[in-house]
Design a protein around this motif. Structure first.
Motif, PDB file in Angstrom:
ATOM      1  N   GLN A  68       0.833  -1.196   0.000  1.00 50.24           N
ATOM      2  CA  GLN A  68       0.000   0.000   0.000  1.00 50.24           C
ATOM      3  C   GLN A  68       0.873   1.254   0.000  1.00 50.24           C
ATOM      4  N   LEU A  69       0.585   2.151  -0.908  1.00 50.60           N
ATOM      5  CA  LEU A  69       1.174   3.484  -0.894  1.00 50.60           C
ATOM      6  C   LEU A  69       0.080   4.444  -0.433  1.00 50.60           C
ATOM      7  N   GLN A  70       0.411   5.269   0.559  1.00 46.91           N
ATOM      8  CA  GLN A  70      -0.571   6.198   1.089  1.00 46.91           C
ATOM      9  C   GLN A  70       0.003   7.614   1.091  1.00 46.91           C
ATOM     10  N   SER A  71      -0.596   8.480   0.290  1.00 46.00           N
ATOM     11  CA  SER A  71      -0.199   9.895   0.202  1.00 46.00           C
ATOM     12  C   SER A  71       1.302  10.053  -0.062  1.00 46.00           C
ATOM     13  N   ILE A  72       1.819   9.250  -0.976  1.00 46.82           N
ATOM     14  CA  ILE A  72       3.251   9.254  -1.260  1.00 46.82           C
ATOM     15  C   ILE A  72       3.642  10.452  -2.128  1.00 46.82           C
ATOM     16  N   THR A  73       4.673  11.171  -1.673  1.00 48.67           N
ATOM     17  CA  THR A  73       5.280  12.208  -2.511  1.00 48.67           C
ATOM     18  C   THR A  73       6.767  11.894  -2.650  1.00 48.67           C
ATOM     19  N   ARG A  74       7.330  12.335  -3.764  1.00 50.75           N
ATOM     20  CA  ARG A  74       8.783  12.252  -3.944  1.00 50.75           C
ATOM     21  C   ARG A  74       9.224  13.540  -4.609  1.00 50.75           C
ATOM     22  N   VAL A  75      10.014  14.308  -3.867  1.00 47.73           N
ATOM     23  CA  VAL A  75      10.448  15.632  -4.320  1.00 47.73           C
ATOM     24  C   VAL A  75      11.957  15.630  -4.508  1.00 47.73           C
ATOM     25  N   THR A  91       7.706   2.907  -8.972  1.00 51.76           N
ATOM     26  CA  THR A  91       8.204   1.537  -8.988  1.00 51.76           C
ATOM     27  C   THR A  91       9.481   1.403  -8.175  1.00 51.76           C
ATOM     28  N   ASN A  92      10.344   2.399  -8.242  1.00 52.94           N
ATOM     29  CA  ASN A  92      11.584   2.363  -7.456  1.00 52.94           C
ATOM     30  C   ASN A  92      11.298   2.392  -5.956  1.00 52.94           C
ATOM     31  N   ILE A  93      10.276   3.146  -5.571  1.00 54.78           N
ATOM     32  CA  ILE A  93       9.894   3.172  -4.154  1.00 54.78           C
ATOM     33  C   ILE A  93       9.330   1.820  -3.734  1.00 54.78           C
ATOM     34  N   ILE A  94       8.480   1.244  -4.573  1.00 55.11           N
ATOM     35  CA  ILE A  94       7.912  -0.069  -4.271  1.00 55.11           C
ATOM     36  C   ILE A  94       9.017  -1.123  -4.171  1.00 55.11           C
ATOM     37  N   GLY A  95      10.036  -0.994  -5.021  1.00 53.86           N
ATOM     38  CA  GLY A  95      11.141  -1.943  -5.010  1.00 53.86           C
ATOM     39  C   GLY A  95      12.199  -1.638  -3.968  1.00 53.86           C
ATOM     40  N   CYS A  96      11.953  -0.644  -3.119  1.00 56.95           N
ATOM     41  CA  CYS A  96      12.889  -0.243  -2.052  1.00 56.95           C
ATOM     42  C   CYS A  96      14.233   0.196  -2.624  1.00 56.95           C
ATOM     43  N   THR A 154       7.501  12.102   1.592  1.00 53.87           N
ATOM     44  CA  THR A 154       6.461  12.002   2.616  1.00 53.87           C
ATOM     45  C   THR A 154       5.507  10.878   2.235  1.00 53.87           C
ATOM     46  N   GLY A 155       4.698  10.469   3.206  1.00 49.95           N
ATOM     47  CA  GLY A 155       3.732   9.410   2.945  1.00 49.95           C
ATOM     48  C   GLY A 155       4.178   8.094   3.562  1.00 49.95           C
ATOM     49  N   THR A 156       3.334   7.088   3.418  1.00 51.87           N
ATOM     50  CA  THR A 156       3.577   5.780   4.029  1.00 51.87           C
ATOM     51  C   THR A 156       3.560   4.684   2.972  1.00 51.87           C
ATOM     52  N   TYR A 157       4.561   3.814   3.040  1.00 53.48           N
ATOM     53  CA  TYR A 157       4.614   2.630   2.184  1.00 53.48           C
ATOM     54  C   TYR A 157       4.597   1.406   3.084  1.00 53.48           C
ATOM     55  N   LEU A 172       3.224  -5.998   3.067  1.00 52.21           N
ATOM     56  CA  LEU A 172       2.706  -7.042   3.954  1.00 52.21           C
ATOM     57  C   LEU A 172       2.400  -6.485   5.345  1.00 52.21           C
ATOM     58  N   GLY A 173       1.893  -5.264   5.361  1.00 45.88           N
ATOM     59  CA  GLY A 173       1.470  -4.628   6.595  1.00 45.88           C
ATOM     60  C   GLY A 173       2.550  -3.900   7.362  1.00 45.88           C
ATOM     61  N   ALA A 174       3.819  -4.123   6.989  1.00 45.25           N
ATOM     62  CA  ALA A 174       4.927  -3.484   7.701  1.00 45.25           C
ATOM     63  C   ALA A 174       5.238  -2.129   7.079  1.00 45.25           C
ATOM     64  N   ASP A 175       5.484  -1.129   7.927  1.00 47.57           N
ATOM     65  CA  ASP A 175       5.842   0.201   7.455  1.00 47.57           C
ATOM     66  C   ASP A 175       7.296   0.180   6.994  1.00 47.57           C
ATOM     67  N   VAL A 176       7.495   0.298   5.699  1.00 46.97           N
ATOM     68  CA  VAL A 176       8.832   0.186   5.120  1.00 46.97           C
ATOM     69  C   VAL A 176       9.740   1.318   5.596  1.00 46.97           C
ATOM     70  N   SER A 177       9.162   2.474   5.917  1.00 46.32           N
ATOM     71  CA  SER A 177       9.975   3.608   6.365  1.00 46.32           C
ATOM     72  C   SER A 177      10.654   3.337   7.704  1.00 46.32           C
ATOM     73  N   ASP A 178      10.157   2.338   8.445  1.00 48.28           N
ATOM     74  CA  ASP A 178      10.750   1.993   9.731  1.00 48.28           C
ATOM     75  C   ASP A 178      11.952   1.057   9.599  1.00 48.28           C
ATOM     76  N   LEU A 179      12.211   0.569   8.382  1.00 47.03           N
ATOM     77  CA  LEU A 179      13.260  -0.419   8.183  1.00 47.03           C
ATOM     78  C   LEU A 179      14.624   0.233   7.987  1.00 47.03           C
ATOM     79  N   SER A 180      15.648  -0.395   8.515  1.00 51.81           N
ATOM     80  CA  SER A 180      17.019   0.080   8.316  1.00 51.81           C
ATOM     81  C   SER A 180      17.494  -0.290   6.911  1.00 51.81           C
ATOM     82  N   ARG A 181      18.661   0.203   6.537  1.00 51.17           N
ATOM     83  CA  ARG A 181      19.206  -0.114   5.224  1.00 51.17           C
ATOM     84  C   ARG A 181      19.406  -1.617   5.063  1.00 51.17           C
ATOM     85  N   ASP A 182      19.900  -2.279   6.113  1.00 51.09           N
ATOM     86  CA  ASP A 182      20.106  -3.725   6.051  1.00 51.09           C
ATOM     87  C   ASP A 182      18.780  -4.460   5.940  1.00 51.09           C
ATOM     88  N   GLN A 183      17.770  -3.971   6.646  1.00 49.77           N
ATOM     89  CA  GLN A 183      16.451  -4.606   6.572  1.00 49.77           C
ATOM     90  C   GLN A 183      15.821  -4.418   5.202  1.00 49.77           C
TER      91      GLN A 183
END
Length: 234
Positions: free
Chosen positions: A7-14, A52-57, A63-66, A69-80
């Motif tokens: 899920q992408l929610q209110s995603i911006t990329r500036v 697509t690049n955001i979806i592929g990490c 801004t916004g939330t990605y 599988l229910g996990a907030d990708v923005s909370d993940l470290s580079r290794d994760q």
């Protein structure tokens, strides 16, 4: 109904600041469920590749939330994030990206090497993936001994050998002729229908997008339209 895969929610990329600011994405909302075959289309600069690049990490939103599988990708470290790509995503690129001095089966094995899979199981899984794309008989051939379409099939086998939750295909028919493009799309449609692989494909070719069950059109950083097709091409 299937649970959302992402899920992408209110995603911006500036990119840039002030007068040089470019809003590649401007408030994008998107949900993809497991088992879908989705085509993303749009002109150059529409935002489709950025999304697509955001979806592929491979990129992060401003801004916004990605959620994946229910996990907030923005909370993940580079290794994760690297682990998410390695264990849940498969990538197919326009340029094939095969190692020139490595056989087809060895190219397909690469993601399994990164996972630490033993050599015997690795070879078995790679040969099975090549069989799925109709190239088991070419497993020992080098990329230079394969046609463009065959190289792309090897690239697809490499992407699916890890049993990914999501296959991201960026212009998968961009470097092959029309006849080969059809065979590649028929293969992707079959993998989706028979193996249940969720596919997100970026393309600028309307006839290739017809193979998908759902087409999302980007324009100026927004989703202009998002609709299901009555019947995918076959």
């Amino acid at each position: 109904m299937s649970e959302p895969l992402l899920q992408l929610q209110s995603i911006t990329r500036v990119y840039g600041k002030d007068s040089a600011e470019v809003r590649a994405l401007d408030g994008v909302d998107l949900t993809i469920t497991e088992g879908e075959f989705v085509a993303i289309v749009g002109q150059s600069g529409s935002g489709k590749s950025t999304a697509t690049n955001i979806i592929g990490c491979l990129d992060t939103p401003t801004t916004g939330t990605y959620r994946f599988l229910g996990a907030d990708v923005s909370d993940l470290s580079r290794d994760q994030l690297a682990l998410l790509r390695r264990h849940y995503l498969g990538f197919v690129f326009q340029g094939f990206n095969l190692l020139a001095r490595t056989s087809a089966v060895e190219n397909v094995e690469l993601p399994l090497i990164y996972r630490g899979v033993g050599s015997k199981l690795r070879r078995e899984k790679a040969l099975r993936a090549l069989e799925m794309v109709g190239l088991a008989h070419r497993s020992d051939h080098m990329p230079s001994e394969l046609s463009g379409g065959q190289q792309q099939r090897v690239a697809i086998a490499r992407a699916i050998v890890t049993d990914p939750y999501l296959l991201l295909a960026d212009e998968p028919t961009g470097n092959v002729d029309t006849k080969t493009s059809v065979s590649i799309m028929e293969l992707l449609a079959r993998l989706n229908a028979e193996q249940g692989i969720t596919i997100l494909m970026v393309t600028h070719e309307p006839d290739m997008a017809e193979y998908a069950d759902r087409v999302i059109r980007f324009r100026d950083g927004h989703i202009e339209s998002d609709g299901r097709q009555l019947g995918a091409a076959s």
